[in-house]
Design a protein around this motif. Structure first.
Motif, PDB file in Angstrom:
ATOM      1  N   VAL A  27       0.857  -1.193   0.000  1.00 52.87           N
ATOM      2  CA  VAL A  27       0.000   0.000   0.000  1.00 52.87           C
ATOM      3  C   VAL A  27       0.895   1.246   0.000  1.00 52.87           C
ATOM      4  O   VAL A  27       2.089   1.156   0.307  1.00 52.87           O
ATOM      5  CB  VAL A  27      -0.929   0.019   1.235  1.00 52.87           C
ATOM      6  N   PRO A  28       0.352   2.419  -0.331  1.00 58.00           N
ATOM      7  CA  PRO A  28       1.196   3.624  -0.324  1.00 58.00           C
ATOM      8  C   PRO A  28       1.854   3.838   1.045  1.00 58.00           C
ATOM      9  O   PRO A  28       1.207   3.670   2.082  1.00 58.00           O
ATOM     10  CB  PRO A  28       0.203   4.749  -0.631  1.00 58.00           C
ATOM     11  N   ALA A  29       3.148   4.183   1.023  1.00 57.59           N
ATOM     12  CA  ALA A  29       3.874   4.437   2.279  1.00 57.59           C
ATOM     13  C   ALA A  29       3.462   5.780   2.847  1.00 57.59           C
ATOM     14  O   ALA A  29       3.240   6.736   2.104  1.00 57.59           O
ATOM     15  CB  ALA A  29       5.374   4.412   2.010  1.00 57.59           C
ATOM     16  N   ARG A  30       3.365   5.849   4.159  1.00 63.62           N
ATOM     17  CA  ARG A  30       3.082   7.132   4.811  1.00 63.62           C
ATOM     18  C   ARG A  30       4.369   7.946   4.863  1.00 63.62           C
ATOM     19  O   ARG A  30       5.461   7.393   4.736  1.00 63.62           O
ATOM     20  CB  ARG A  30       2.585   6.881   6.233  1.00 63.62           C
ATOM     21  N   ASP A  31       4.257   9.236   5.115  1.00 60.35           N
ATOM     22  CA  ASP A  31       5.431  10.134   5.179  1.00 60.35           C
ATOM     23  C   ASP A  31       6.337   9.919   3.962  1.00 60.35           C
ATOM     24  O   ASP A  31       7.560   9.828   4.091  1.00 60.35           O
ATOM     25  CB  ASP A  31       6.250   9.891   6.463  1.00 60.35           C
ATOM     26  N   PHE A  32       5.716   9.793   2.809  1.00 60.59           N
ATOM     27  CA  PHE A  32       6.469   9.489   1.587  1.00 60.59           C
ATOM     28  C   PHE A  32       7.242  10.713   1.105  1.00 60.59           C
ATOM     29  O   PHE A  32       6.706  11.808   1.012  1.00 60.59           O
ATOM     30  CB  PHE A  32       5.476   9.015   0.514  1.00 60.59           C
ATOM     31  N   ASP A  33       8.525  10.501   0.809  1.00 62.95           N
ATOM     32  CA  ASP A  33       9.378  11.577   0.304  1.00 62.95           C
ATOM     33  C   ASP A  33      10.154  11.042  -0.898  1.00 62.95           C
ATOM     34  O   ASP A  33      11.172  10.364  -0.735  1.00 62.95           O
ATOM     35  CB  ASP A  33      10.338  12.035   1.418  1.00 62.95           C
ATOM     36  N   PRO A  34       9.670  11.308  -2.117  1.00 67.44           N
ATOM     37  CA  PRO A  34      10.309  10.734  -3.309  1.00 67.44           C
ATOM     38  C   PRO A  34      11.763  11.175  -3.486  1.00 67.44           C
ATOM     39  O   PRO A  34      12.585  10.402  -3.969  1.00 67.44           O
ATOM     40  CB  PRO A  34       9.440  11.219  -4.469  1.00 67.44           C
ATOM     41  N   VAL A  35      12.083  12.398  -3.085  1.00 68.42           N
ATOM     42  CA  VAL A  35      13.469  12.889  -3.229  1.00 68.42           C
ATOM     43  C   VAL A  35      14.395  12.092  -2.312  1.00 68.42           C
ATOM     44  O   VAL A  35      15.468  11.642  -2.727  1.00 68.42           O
ATOM     45  CB  VAL A  35      13.551  14.415  -2.927  1.00 68.42           C
ATOM     46  N   ARG A  36      13.962  11.895  -1.075  1.00 66.53           N
ATOM     47  CA  ARG A  36      14.765  11.122  -0.126  1.00 66.53           C
ATOM     48  C   ARG A  36      14.975   9.679  -0.639  1.00 66.53           C
ATOM     49  O   ARG A  36      16.078   9.146  -0.623  1.00 66.53           O
ATOM     50  CB  ARG A  36      14.073  11.100   1.244  1.00 66.53           C
ATOM     51  N   ASP A  37      13.873   9.070  -1.126  1.00 68.54           N
ATOM     52  CA  ASP A  37      13.964   7.697  -1.639  1.00 68.54           C
ATOM     53  C   ASP A  37      14.888   7.613  -2.858  1.00 68.54           C
ATOM     54  O   ASP A  37      15.709   6.694  -2.974  1.00 68.54           O
ATOM     55  CB  ASP A  37      12.569   7.177  -2.021  1.00 68.54           C
ATOM     56  N   ALA A  38      14.749   8.573  -3.766  1.00 71.14           N
ATOM     57  CA  ALA A  38      15.576   8.585  -4.977  1.00 71.14           C
ATOM     58  C   ALA A  38      17.054   8.749  -4.619  1.00 71.14           C
ATOM     59  O   ALA A  38      17.928   8.086  -5.199  1.00 71.14           O
ATOM     60  CB  ALA A  38      15.132   9.709  -5.910  1.00 71.14           C
ATOM     61  N   THR A  39      17.339   9.604  -3.640  1.00 69.02           N
ATOM     62  CA  THR A  39      18.726   9.827  -3.200  1.00 69.02           C
ATOM     63  C   THR A  39      19.303   8.555  -2.596  1.00 69.02           C
ATOM     64  O   THR A  39      20.457   8.186  -2.863  1.00 69.02           O
ATOM     65  CB  THR A  39      18.769  10.980  -2.156  1.00 69.02           C
ATOM     66  N   ILE A  56      15.547  -3.067  -1.963  1.00 67.13           N
ATOM     67  CA  ILE A  56      14.390  -3.902  -1.600  1.00 67.13           C
ATOM     68  C   ILE A  56      13.475  -3.151  -0.631  1.00 67.13           C
ATOM     69  O   ILE A  56      12.259  -3.089  -0.815  1.00 67.13           O
ATOM     70  CB  ILE A  56      14.862  -5.252  -0.979  1.00 67.13           C
ATOM     71  N   ASP A  57      14.086  -2.568   0.406  1.00 66.65           N
ATOM     72  CA  ASP A  57      13.299  -1.849   1.429  1.00 66.65           C
ATOM     73  C   ASP A  57      12.430  -0.759   0.820  1.00 66.65           C
ATOM     74  O   ASP A  57      11.285  -0.562   1.224  1.00 66.65           O
ATOM     75  CB  ASP A  57      14.231  -1.213   2.479  1.00 66.65           C
ATOM     76  N   ILE A  58      12.988  -0.038  -0.147  1.00 70.15           N
ATOM     77  CA  ILE A  58      12.230   1.070  -0.742  1.00 70.15           C
ATOM     78  C   ILE A  58      11.227   0.571  -1.788  1.00 70.15           C
ATOM     79  O   ILE A  58      10.025   0.828  -1.687  1.00 70.15           O
ATOM     80  CB  ILE A  58      13.183   2.125  -1.368  1.00 70.15           C
ATOM     81  N   LEU A  59      11.695  -0.163  -2.783  1.00 70.12           N
ATOM     82  CA  LEU A  59      10.835  -0.475  -3.928  1.00 70.12           C
ATOM     83  C   LEU A  59       9.710  -1.469  -3.626  1.00 70.12           C
ATOM     84  O   LEU A  59       8.662  -1.430  -4.270  1.00 70.12           O
ATOM     85  CB  LEU A  59      11.680  -0.969  -5.108  1.00 70.12           C
ATOM     86  N   THR A  60       9.907  -2.354  -2.641  1.00 66.62           N
ATOM     87  CA  THR A  60       8.836  -3.314  -2.338  1.00 66.62           C
ATOM     88  C   THR A  60       7.824  -2.773  -1.333  1.00 66.62           C
ATOM     89  O   THR A  60       6.798  -3.394  -1.087  1.00 66.62           O
ATOM     90  CB  THR A  60       9.399  -4.645  -1.777  1.00 66.62           C
ATOM     91  N   ARG A  61       8.121  -1.593  -0.736  1.00 68.38           N
ATOM     92  CA  ARG A  61       7.192  -1.041   0.254  1.00 68.38           C
ATOM     93  C   ARG A  61       6.620   0.311  -0.169  1.00 68.38           C
ATOM     94  O   ARG A  61       6.234   1.133   0.644  1.00 68.38           O
ATOM     95  CB  ARG A  61       7.873  -0.890   1.638  1.00 68.38           C
ATOM     96  N   ARG A  62       6.611   0.556  -1.467  1.00 64.34           N
ATOM     97  CA  ARG A  62       5.966   1.757  -2.010  1.00 64.34           C
ATOM     98  C   ARG A  62       4.934   1.308  -3.047  1.00 64.34           C
ATOM     99  O   ARG A  62       5.138   0.300  -3.723  1.00 64.34           O
ATOM    100  CB  ARG A  62       6.981   2.685  -2.705  1.00 64.34           C
ATOM    101  N   SER A  63       3.884   2.080  -3.194  1.00 63.33           N
ATOM    102  CA  SER A  63       2.900   1.758  -4.238  1.00 63.33           C
ATOM    103  C   SER A  63       3.511   2.090  -5.604  1.00 63.33           C
ATOM    104  O   SER A  63       4.500   2.823  -5.683  1.00 63.33           O
ATOM    105  CB  SER A  63       1.633   2.584  -4.036  1.00 63.33           C
ATOM    106  N   TRP A  64       2.850   1.595  -6.660  1.00 62.56           N
ATOM    107  CA  TRP A  64       3.381   1.877  -7.999  1.00 62.56           C
ATOM    108  C   TRP A  64       3.396   3.382  -8.276  1.00 62.56           C
ATOM    109  O   TRP A  64       4.359   3.904  -8.841  1.00 62.56           O
ATOM    110  CB  TRP A  64       2.560   1.159  -9.073  1.00 62.56           C
ATOM    111  N   GLU A  65       2.363   4.090  -7.871  1.00 67.69           N
ATOM    112  CA  GLU A  65       2.314   5.546  -8.077  1.00 67.69           C
ATOM    113  C   GLU A  65       3.519   6.215  -7.410  1.00 67.69           C
ATOM    114  O   GLU A  65       4.121   7.136  -7.961  1.00 67.69           O
ATOM    115  CB  GLU A  65       1.019   6.134  -7.490  1.00 67.69           C
ATOM    116  N   GLN A  66       3.871   5.743  -6.218  1.00 64.28           N
ATOM    117  CA  GLN A  66       5.016   6.307  -5.502  1.00 64.28           C
ATOM    118  C   GLN A  66       6.332   5.937  -6.203  1.00 64.28           C
ATOM    119  O   GLN A  66       7.235   6.764  -6.317  1.00 64.28           O
ATOM    120  CB  GLN A  66       5.021   5.811  -4.044  1.00 64.28           C
ATOM    121  N   ARG A  67       6.430   4.724  -6.693  1.00 62.01           N
ATOM    122  CA  ARG A  67       7.651   4.310  -7.415  1.00 62.01           C
ATOM    123  C   ARG A  67       7.843   5.163  -8.662  1.00 62.01           C
ATOM    124  O   ARG A  67       8.971   5.471  -9.055  1.00 62.01           O
ATOM    125  CB  ARG A  67       7.570   2.827  -7.810  1.00 62.01           C
TER     126      ARG A  67
END
Length: 338
Positions: A27-39, A56-67
């Motif tokens: 499901v979509p991750a809460r407190d989602f920060d795409p810049v932080r994840d991308a970095t 693995i931690d990032i890509l398997t625990r974000r929704s497709w929209e977030q990815r």
């Protein structure tokens, strides 16, 4: 009056949304920060030996929209395409999972269908699984995405890659002419279809496959569930036994997949996962495809069916039959033990 009509409108909306409820494990991750994840992904790829765990931690625990947002930010930060960067950094089964997660469920299905028909030979197993198990709504989206991605029509590719009654059945399903479910139960039509299935198969010498194809590709799923129940009052065999007696090969597999999905789609996927992991050459492709394509759709329900049917959780079974980073990625998509 306006208030009443507004209330009724909301009721209709709510009811409409319930038509195909979702049971996701991702499901979509809460407190989602795409810049932080991308970095973090950029740093993980550049690390000597690659930091797979962070990916693995990032890509398997974000929704497709977030990815999708992460991919956009990654490209902005690193000036590279994220899919290409992951392809260069990873290999094997883990690479397949990570790249699969960068696509929406429909894009992933479209890409899997294209790969099953491209080049020499056809991967009938993949073709059957996707075409026979997707709902009408899913198939309509897959066809549109397929056209956008490959500038080709899915039905033309299917027709060019298959033949005979197998091709006719797949094409009938791809053409999405299935009736919408209705609250009205037409007992006369149920009886008529049950008798037609019996008379076109078990009752006669040789099977009139055309009638089977028409009924199974055009009737609504609730209607067909009642037809198969009624069928038993005409035939000494249930529908699945009749299929095994009447047709063989890819056509048999396709009809069986359809009936299993009409009866309980999530149980079909649970059994596919179990068979794939228990087969001698563990079919990682099948396991990857089901977990990636269903994690945002109904994997939670597939998990429930898996435990009920096989007396062991999907999580435990993945643990026993896979290893390494690939295992970690699958367990994360699975979303917990039952």
């Amino acid at each position: 009056m306006a208030l009443v009509s507004e209330f009724l409108g909301q009721l209709t909306l709510a009811y409409g949304e319930e038509k195909d409820p979702k049971f996701p494990t991702v499901v979509p991750a809460r407190d989602f920060d795409p810049v932080r994840d991308a970095t973090r992904i950029d740093a993980a790829i550049k690390t000597k030996g690659v930091d797979e765990q962070t990916l693995i931690d990032i890509l398997t625990r974000r929704s497709w929209e977030q990815r999708k947002e992460i991919s956009f930010e990654y490209e902005r930060i690193s000036k590279k395409d994220m899919a290409a960067a992951l392809k260069g950094a990873l290999s094997g089964s883990l690479e397949a999972v990570m790249l699969g997660l960068l696509k929406s469920p429909a894009e992933y299905d479209a890409a899997e269908l294209r790969a099953s028909m491209k080049g020499l030979g056809t991967d009938e197993e993949t073709l059957i699984e996707i075409v026979c198990s997707r709902s009408t709504e899913e198939m309509v989206t897959i066809k549109r995405i397929y056209r956008e991605m490959f500038k080709k029509e899915l039905d033309k590719d299917v027709a060019g890659d298959t033949s005979g009654n197998f091709a006719k059945l797949l094409l009938a399903l791809v053409q999405t002419k299935r009736d919408e479910p209705t609250n009205v139960v037409d007992y006369e039509k149920i009886d008529e279809d049950a008798r037609a299935l019996y008379e076109a198969g078990v009752k006669r010498k040789g099977t009139d496959v055309g009638i089977w194809i028409t009924i199974m590709s055009q009737r609504s799923v609730p209607h067909l569930q009642k037809v198969f129940e009624r069928y038993k009052s005409y035939s000494p065999y249930d529908m699945k036994e009749s299929i095994r007696k009447e047709v063989k090969g890819d056509l048999e597999k396709s009809f069986l997949t359809l009936v299993e999905c009409f009866e309980n789609r999530q149980l079909y996927f649970a059994n596919r996962l179990n068979d794939a992991m228990k087969s001698k050459a563990a079919k990682e492709k099948v396991v990857t495809r089901i977990l990636v394509s269903r994690c945002e759709v109904d994997l939670m329900k597939i998990r429930t069916e898996f435990k009920r049917q096989h007396r062991k959780s999907l999580y435990q079974t993945i643990t026993e039959h896979t290893k390494g980073d690939y295992q970690k990625a699958l367990l994360s998509l699975c979303g917990g033990d039952d």
